[in-house]
Enzyme design. Structure first.
Site, PDB file in Angstrom:
ATOM      1  N   GLY A 350       0.824  -1.200   0.000  1.00  8.41           N
ATOM      2  CA  GLY A 350       0.000   0.000   0.000  1.00  8.41           C
ATOM      3  C   GLY A 350       0.854   1.244   0.000  1.00  8.41           C
ATOM      4  N   PRO A 351       0.249   2.402  -0.286  1.00  6.54           N
ATOM      5  CA  PRO A 351       1.007   3.662  -0.336  1.00  6.54           C
ATOM      6  C   PRO A 351       1.572   4.044   1.025  1.00  6.54           C
ATOM      7  CG  PRO A 351      -1.302   3.956  -1.010  1.00  6.54           C
ATOM      8  CD  PRO A 351      -1.170   2.562  -0.538  1.00  6.54           C
ATOM      9  N   PRO A 352       2.501   4.993   1.068  1.00  6.52           N
ATOM     10  CA  PRO A 352       3.072   5.412   2.358  1.00  6.52           C
ATOM     11  C   PRO A 352       2.000   6.012   3.275  1.00  6.52           C
ATOM     12  CG  PRO A 352       4.371   6.240   0.517  1.00  6.52           C
ATOM     13  CD  PRO A 352       3.135   5.675  -0.064  1.00  6.52           C
ATOM     14  N   GLY A 355      -0.382   2.895   7.442  1.00  6.40           N
ATOM     15  CA  GLY A 355      -0.329   2.171   8.715  1.00  6.40           C
ATOM     16  C   GLY A 355       0.189   0.757   8.624  1.00  6.40           C
ATOM     17  N   LYS A 356       1.049   0.476   7.642  1.00  3.69           N
ATOM     18  CA  LYS A 356       1.555  -0.898   7.474  1.00  3.69           C
ATOM     19  C   LYS A 356       2.461  -1.285   8.645  1.00  3.69           C
ATOM     20  CE  LYS A 356       3.382  -0.023   3.430  1.00  3.69           C
ATOM     21  NZ  LYS A 356       2.994   1.381   3.237  1.00  3.69           N
ATOM     22  N   SER A 673      -8.160   3.444 -18.257  1.00  2.00           N
ATOM     23  CA  SER A 673      -9.519   3.619 -17.746  1.00  2.00           C
ATOM     24  C   SER A 673     -10.212   4.876 -18.269  1.00  2.00           C
ATOM     25  CB  SER A 673      -9.519   3.604 -16.221  1.00  2.00           C
ATOM     26  OG  SER A 673      -8.634   4.560 -15.716  1.00  2.00           O
ATOM     27  N   LYS A 716     -12.243   5.663  -7.217  1.00  2.00           N
ATOM     28  CA  LYS A 716     -12.866   6.478  -8.268  1.00  2.00           C
ATOM     29  C   LYS A 716     -14.279   6.898  -7.886  1.00  2.00           C
ATOM     30  CE  LYS A 716     -10.175   4.343 -11.987  1.00  2.00           C
ATOM     31  NZ  LYS A 716     -10.205   3.416 -13.130  1.00  2.00           N
TER      32      LYS A 716
END
Length: 770
Positions: A350-352, A355-356, A673, A716
């Site tokens: 996941g992106p920075p 909460g990883k 898309s 989206k």
């Protein structure tokens, strides 16, 4: 001369003529043969089996040459076994097998014992006696009185057989002696065998002498060491090396190391004890022993397997992330049922700022396990993972073993951060070294170059994190269970800020709860206008900024408490930094609202198309990527194929130029898309029919007009909702993704599912009144 006799097959033993021996017989057929011999004249034929393990030998399994023997005594033992005392009479050879049941009956041809004498036989007899005497002296296994009995024998055949019966030979050699009927051949064969046996005995003697000398040397050293210890004890002194070695041995015994590790450690202690104190290698050995003793070979913590407690802790620490929490609770439930389950290897992608890392800490807290974290960003040396060999100066174990030492238990939660940022160069590929660490079938025997002993990592719960999945090496990704954390929605960010970030920052800045209040609308405005991210790091920084300014106002006496609303937010954070693209709400020709996914969430794209007189050129602007450009060309080709249906001239593309532009040209855009959005905008511009207002769309287009599914539907749709759009066109195959959208938002929107571009144009373009 031939005789018919019962046959007794022998296993692993040969009976020579003129020798007396005890035999134990237990096989049913063999017992029957003995009983038959006792009923007749006590004479039986003895021949050896070729394979001792065979319980039911046939003709081909028994040697043809054997010994005719007489049964002297018979004794029945418990269990049906019979012990007999037999005396060999003469050689015999099986001519024919007459019956097989209830015992083997054979016709035996007696081999007469020739009584010839000659000077050559006499010489061979003397040679055999000399060799035998020497053999007895060297072996010391045969009593000396046997030699006296052998020397007194004058018959050459009897002499050879008695000597052969006393020798400890291979069964094949003994059988060869038994088959040698000719006296000269038998004597020659025995002389050769005895000569070989003498050579072997000589070698044995030399080896024993060498071993004895070594033992004497060791015993002497031990004795001298004990004397030194006794002298030092009397003088009140203590040898530092000996004391250190004894202390290390005690630590090794107390550490309960695995057997092979314990043996290795004791061997290193012996080396250390023999080394002079000033040798540089003593430091290497000491460090190695320190590492061996400090690793948690057998220490482990007990897991807290209470699913309800774990669920409460995860909810306390994190808002949302249902899929991740469910996976952890499933693991705990399985551990309650299966005690010896291998540790899972989970990869959070996941992106920075989503909460990883903090999620891994919460998992360790829920399980009551130790937590270890190492960052793999920029690691390019394989030795960082596997360690250096001890031959190098300053060698150390790899970061995995260092982490296990830091944890102090063999079952921690081990976080490998930034696994997608591994590098490789001439020093090796660390990603390949990690394969053994992260493979549940291999990591129970992880080998570190420094430790040089297998370490069990199977009880460790490995968690890895990555920002993007495509840069993780494929073999490494195959060994991990990927859980994607796409980023937080606006609603989730507001909740996280209210429940977690604001109380945390108030506490860290020394404020009290009643000294600072931020309204929900203010938090929402911070999320929308002051941050653009998938996680919540910048959101936390903005809240920290408000806390700092509040602390300053309170300390300076300007105010006693601060309440932040959407109206006074700019006083603390300045003018807004970001704006979200607003969707066109009115019906406009040549403009369509598209939906795009970015790493910081969803966005609305306004696709604009202008038609000009020209030669059929298609111009694309707005910093579009290759895939997006290809979607525009595919959409244009589709419109050309539908010229008649749309009411366009067949050669319209030869008379007009089209310019497609996507605003905010400084921001890179790519992906398939926007295909149906650009095709709709082009169709609207060419036909002059406006696109409906309050409508957005996403989907990939093919040359034939099929609408293919795309990703990032949740982000989206949330972006469309934020922009005030009510109607959304989606590919029909994306219908399953609507479940990911919060129910309260889903109810406010109208989803139009399509499979073909014709359906898109029918729904998107304003219908002319007939």
């Amino acid at each position: 001369m031939s005789r018919i006799l019962p046959l007794l097959p022998l296993r692993g033993v040969i009976v020579f003529p003129y020798t007396v021996i005890h035999l134990d017989v237990g096989r049913e057929r063999s017992v029957s043969a003995i009983e038959e011999a006792m009923l007749r004249d006590r004479v039986i034929f003895l021949a050896m089996q070729k394979e001792a393990q065979d319980d039911d030998p046939g003709e081909d399994d028994i040697y043809t040459t054997g010994t005719i023997a007489e049964i002297k005594q018979l004794l029945k033992l418990p269990g049906g076994t019979i012990r007999i005392l037999v005396e060999g009479i003469r050689r015999g050879k099986i001519r024919e097998y007459l019956s097989y049941d209830p015992f083997l009956k054979v016709e035996v041809e007696e081999a007469p014992e020739p009584a010839e004498t000659s000077s050559e036989i006499e010489a061979l007899m003397r040679c055999l006696i000399d060799e035998f005497e020497t053999y007895v002296k060297m072996s010391k296994r045969i009593p000396p009185e046997t030699v006296v009995a052998v020397v007194s024998l004058e018959e050459p055949g009897r002499l050879a057989d008695v000597v052969a019966s006393h020798l400890n030979l291979k069964l094949t050699d003994k059988q060869a002696v038994l088959e040698a009927v000719d006296i000269k051949e038998r004597l020659n064969l025995l002389c050769e065998i005895l000569a070989k046996e003498k050579e072997i005995l000589e070698l044995e003697r030399k080896i024993n002498l060498r071993v004895r000398k070594q033992m004497e040397k060791t015993q002497k050293e031990y004795y001298l060491r004990e004397q030194i210890k006794a002298i030092q004890k009397e003088l009140g002194e203590k040898d530092e090396r000996v004391a250190e070695a004894e202390e290390l041995r005690q630590k090794i015994e107390a550490a309960r190391l695995p057997k092979d590790v314990r043996e290795r450690a004791l061997k290193e202690v012996e080396r250390l004890e023999k080394m002079p104190p000033m040798v540089a290698e003593t430091t290497v050995v000491r460090n190695y022993l320190d590492w061996l003793l400090s690793l948690p070979w057998n220490k482990q913590t007990r897991d807290r397997l209470d699913v309800k407690v774990a669920e409460r802790i995860l909810d306390e620490d994190h808002y949302g992330l249902k899929e991740v929490k469910d996976r952890i609770l499933e693991y705990l439930a399985i551990r309650q049922l299966a005690k010896k389950m291998k540790g899972p290897i989970i990869c959070f992608v996941g992106p920075p700022g989503v909460g990883k890392t903090s999620l891994a800490k919460s998992i360790a807290r829920a399980l009551q396990r130790k937590f270890v974290r190492i960052s793999l960003g920029g690691v390019r040396d394989e030795a960082e993972i596997r360690g250096h060999r001890r031959t190098y100066v300053g060698a150390l174990p790899g970061r995995i073993i260092q982490g296990m030492k830091q944890a102090g238990t063999r079952n921690p939660v081990f976080l490998l951060d930034e696994i997608d940022k591994l590098s490789s160069d001439f020093r090796g590929d660390p990603a390949s070294a990690l394969l053994e660490v992260l493979d549940p079938e291999q990591n129970h025997m992880f080998s570190d170059h420094y430790i040089e002993a297998p370490f069990d990592l199977s009880r460790v719960m490995f968690i890895t994190t990555a920002n993007v999945e495509y840069s993780i090496p494929r073999p490494l990704l195959d060994r991990m269970e990927v859980i994607r954390i796409p980023g937080y929605t606006e609603e989730e960010k507001v909740k996280i800020a209210a429940l977690h970030l604001l109380p945390k920052q108030i506490k860290e800045h020394g404020l009290k709860k009643d000294q600072l209040e931020i309204s929900e609308n203010a938090l929402r405005r911070i999320v929308r206008e002051y941050t653009r991210e998938a996680g919540v790091r910048n959101l936390e920084r903005q809240i920290a900024t408000i806390c700092r300014k509040t602390a300053r106002d309170i300390v300076s006496g300007k105010t006693k408490a601060v309440r932040i609303t959407a109206g006074n937010l700019e006083e603390y954070l300045g003018i807004p930094r970001y704006r979200h693209t607003e969707a066109f709400q009115n019906e406009v020709v040549g403009v369509a609202n598209g939906l795009a996914w970015t790493e910081v969430g969803g966005e609305v794209l306004n696709v604009e198309v202008s038609v000009m007189k020209g030669k059929g050129n298609l111009t694309l602007t707005g910093k579009l990527g290759d895939v997006m450009k290809e979607s525009a060309y595919a959409g244009f080709s589709y419109i050309r194929s539908r010229a008649d249906t749309l009411g366009l001239e067949a050669d319209f593309h030869e008379k007009h130029d089209l310019h497609i532009h996507v605003p905010e040209g400084a921001i890179p855009k790519d992906g398939p898309s926007a295909g149906i959005t650009m095709a709709t905008a082009m169709a609207s511009a060419l036909t002059g029919v406006p696109v409906k207002g309050n409508l957005a769309m996403t989907g990939e287009i093919t040359l034939r007009g099929r609408v293919l599914p795309v990703g990032g539907i949740k982000e989206k749709v949330l972006a469309a909702h934020r922009a005030g759009v009510k109607n959304i066109i989606l590919p029909r195959e994306n219908e399953k993704n609507l479940e990911d959208i919060p129910a309260n938002i889903r109810r406010k929107l109208n989803f139009i599912l399509v499979e073909h571009m014709d359906e898109v144009l029918k729904e998107a373009l304003v219908r002319k009144e007939e």
